[in-house]
Write a protein that holds these residues in place. Structure first.
Motif, PDB file in Angstrom:
ATOM      1  N   LEU A 137       8.086  -7.514   4.095  1.00 21.34           N
ATOM      2  CA  LEU A 137       6.728  -7.766   3.683  1.00 21.34           C
ATOM      3  C   LEU A 137       6.477  -8.889   4.695  1.00 21.34           C
ATOM      4  O   LEU A 137       5.315  -9.420   5.348  1.00 21.34           O
ATOM      5  CB  LEU A 137       6.285  -8.613   2.308  1.00 21.34           C
ATOM      6  N   SER A 189       3.417  -9.151   7.427  1.00 21.03           N
ATOM      7  CA  SER A 189       2.640 -10.428   7.543  1.00 21.03           C
ATOM      8  C   SER A 189       2.331 -10.792   8.913  1.00 21.03           C
ATOM      9  O   SER A 189       1.553 -11.605   9.196  1.00 21.03           O
ATOM     10  CB  SER A 189       2.954 -11.450   6.558  1.00 21.03           C
ATOM     11  N   ALA A 229       5.377  -0.964   1.097  1.00 18.82           N
ATOM     12  CA  ALA A 229       4.144  -1.337   1.266  1.00 18.82           C
ATOM     13  C   ALA A 229       3.191  -0.900   0.037  1.00 18.82           C
ATOM     14  O   ALA A 229       2.295  -1.653  -0.359  1.00 18.82           O
ATOM     15  CB  ALA A 229       3.702  -0.616   2.522  1.00 18.82           C
ATOM     16  N   ALA A 259       3.333  -3.773  -2.520  1.00 20.61           N
ATOM     17  CA  ALA A 259       3.336  -5.117  -1.920  1.00 20.61           C
ATOM     18  C   ALA A 259       2.312  -5.862  -2.735  1.00 20.61           C
ATOM     19  O   ALA A 259       2.367  -7.145  -3.011  1.00 20.61           O
ATOM     20  CB  ALA A 259       2.621  -5.000  -0.675  1.00 20.61           C
ATOM     21  N   TYR A 264      -0.758  -9.056   1.316  1.00 21.62           N
ATOM     22  CA  TYR A 264      -0.232  -8.712   2.653  1.00 21.62           C
ATOM     23  C   TYR A 264      -1.126  -7.459   3.480  1.00 21.62           C
ATOM     24  O   TYR A 264      -1.579  -6.826   2.593  1.00 21.62           O
ATOM     25  CB  TYR A 264       1.442  -8.070   2.571  1.00 21.62           C
ATOM     26  N   CYS A 270      -1.087  -4.844   4.596  1.00 23.48           N
ATOM     27  CA  CYS A 270      -0.411  -3.465   4.541  1.00 23.48           C
ATOM     28  C   CYS A 270      -1.427  -2.218   4.971  1.00 23.48           C
ATOM     29  O   CYS A 270      -1.016  -1.342   5.596  1.00 23.48           O
ATOM     30  CB  CYS A 270       0.310  -3.110   3.018  1.00 23.48           C
TER      31      CYS A 270
END
Length: 102
Positions: free
Chosen positions: A14, A18, A48, A51, A57, A59
């Motif tokens: 992650l 990001s 993902a 997440a 995030y 994704c």
């Protein structure tokens, strides 16, 4: 999948996700390579998909190696269009123009 997902691995994936800038996309394999797990693109996809349990995030900026969007997630296209992503066809991002060059 055979791999145990621990928090360190999840946050490692992650953290890289990001960094994908607005208006760009990355592939699952690209993220896997960046974390030193070049054969674990599916693991990146699994992370993902989870997440939202770990924070916010981008994704939606992840696509497969051909630029295809996630099936069954129509919001992904809406989010990418809002960022100005260019399309090869109705379900594939134009990777030549929009791929993140980390």
């Amino acid at each position: 999948m055979g791999k145990v997902l621990n928090d360190d691995l999840i946050y490692e994936v992650l953290a890289v996700v990001s960094e994908i800038p607005e208006g760009r996309v990355a592939t699952y394999g690209q993220i896997a390579r960046l974390i030193g797990r070049e054969k674990n693109a599916r693991l990146v996809g699994k992370v993902a998909s989870m997440a939202h349990f770990y924070g916010t995030y981008p994704c939606h900026r992840l696509v497969n190696h051909a630029g295809r969007l996630v099936q069954g997630w129509p919001e992904q296209r809406i989010l990418l269009e809002a960022e100005g992503i260019l399309w090869k066809d109705s379900c594939h991002v134009d990777l030549k123009k929009c791929l993140w060059r980390e």
